[in-house]
Design an enzyme around this catalytic site. Sequence first.
Site, PDB file in Angstrom:
ATOM      1  N   SER A 104     -27.331  44.884  40.699  1.00 55.30           N
ATOM      2  CA  SER A 104     -26.761  44.511  39.411  1.00 55.30           C
ATOM      3  C   SER A 104     -25.842  43.302  39.470  1.00 55.30           C
ATOM      4  O   SER A 104     -25.367  42.847  38.438  1.00 55.30           O
ATOM      5  CB  SER A 104     -26.009  45.697  38.805  1.00 55.30           C
ATOM      6  OG  SER A 104     -25.062  46.177  39.732  1.00 55.30           O
ATOM      7  N   HIS A 150     -18.790  45.364  39.950  1.00 52.12           N
ATOM      8  CA  HIS A 150     -19.143  44.531  38.806  1.00 52.12           C
ATOM      9  C   HIS A 150     -17.999  43.590  38.458  1.00 52.12           C
ATOM     10  O   HIS A 150     -16.931  43.651  39.050  1.00 52.12           O
ATOM     11  CB  HIS A 150     -19.457  45.418  37.582  1.00 52.12           C
ATOM     12  CG  HIS A 150     -20.811  46.033  37.651  1.00 52.12           C
ATOM     13  ND1 HIS A 150     -21.241  46.997  36.768  1.00 52.12           N
ATOM     14  CD2 HIS A 150     -21.863  45.832  38.487  1.00 52.12           C
ATOM     15  CE1 HIS A 150     -22.476  47.353  37.066  1.00 52.12           C
ATOM     16  NE2 HIS A 150     -22.880  46.665  38.113  1.00 52.12           N
ATOM     17  N   ASP A 160     -20.809  47.739  30.923  1.00 55.23           N
ATOM     18  CA  ASP A 160     -20.903  48.993  31.663  1.00 55.23           C
ATOM     19  C   ASP A 160     -20.592  50.241  30.872  1.00 55.23           C
ATOM     20  O   ASP A 160     -20.480  51.319  31.449  1.00 55.23           O
ATOM     21  CB  ASP A 160     -19.951  48.941  32.867  1.00 55.23           C
ATOM     22  CG  ASP A 160     -20.481  47.997  33.930  1.00 55.23           C
ATOM     23  OD1 ASP A 160     -19.699  47.658  34.833  1.00 55.23           O
ATOM     24  OD2 ASP A 160     -21.652  47.618  33.861  1.00 55.23           O
TER      25      ASP A 160
END
EC number: 3.4.21.89
Lengths: 179, 136
Positions: free
Chosen positions: A55, A95, A121
């Site tokens: 990701s 992230h 998210d």
Amino acid sequence: AAMDLFGDLRRMNKRQLYYQVLNFAMIVSSALMIWKGLIVITGSESPIVVVLSGSMEPAFHRGDLLFLTNFHDDPIRAGEIVVFKVEGRDIPIVHRVIKIHEKENGDIKFLTKGDNNEVDDRGLYKEGQNWLEKKDVVGRARGFLPYVGMVTIIMNDYPKFKYALLAVMGAYVLLKRES
Amino acid sequence: RKNVEDFTGPRERSDLGFITFDITADILKEKCIFDWNVKQLFLYLSAEYSTKNNALNQVVLWDKIILRGDNPRLFLKDMKSKYFFFDDGNGLKGNRNVTLTLSWNVVPNAGILPLVTGSGHVSVPFPDTYETTKSY
């Protein structure tokens, strides 16, 4: 070569065996101490993490190793790459912070998103949770090494490999002679 | 700027800002930022402002990944923000001090991950009234 191994084992007397075991225990303790030391220095409960998903591509790929710090006074700012855990789940997620709202007293709530994901998210957070807080952060990514973490992923996915590796390491340490 | 339900998250009514912008950037101008150890740049435009609710707010409006080898010059015009610019509350209305800054994250082949903020910034004042949606 296998016969030599057994020959070695039989020839070792008790004292030598205990000595080798102690040697082994010392190596394990030193490794643990270094790890604990890293936890203290960086302020993060997990100062080295392996990237588990794609990701954050093309920056990070599955198997890359990340080095984290989690200093209490380090403010969380948009653009930073954080590693966080969703409450109740064990898996750390790596992230980028895309939104922060910080109050005067330092209370902060923020939103994250993987570079390679289309959406933020919120779908990953707990049911009804819209923001992350400082307590969810494991650390901030400060440095990285590519590929190196693949070993832990392989060991996780193929436990037989892990046991084989441990057996080989154990045999090596127990049988090696101090010259 | 409108006041709508933040449909991406919390269900209260919050201010939603609309910004269009131009970006002209010449990344190789000063010195070569793409040295042997740079894999990519993660470029992002963020808006920073203060409101009654929150002392500091930062929202990333737009981002772009520039890989080693990509054209280092950017001439982007009339860009719309990639992400919804929702405030946590109603702090955009009449806010004169919304600052847009361009920053970038240098991703090396291996090593440290620096975050650099560009030295220029632009102030964007938001109007005192809401825009009403046209209905058809």
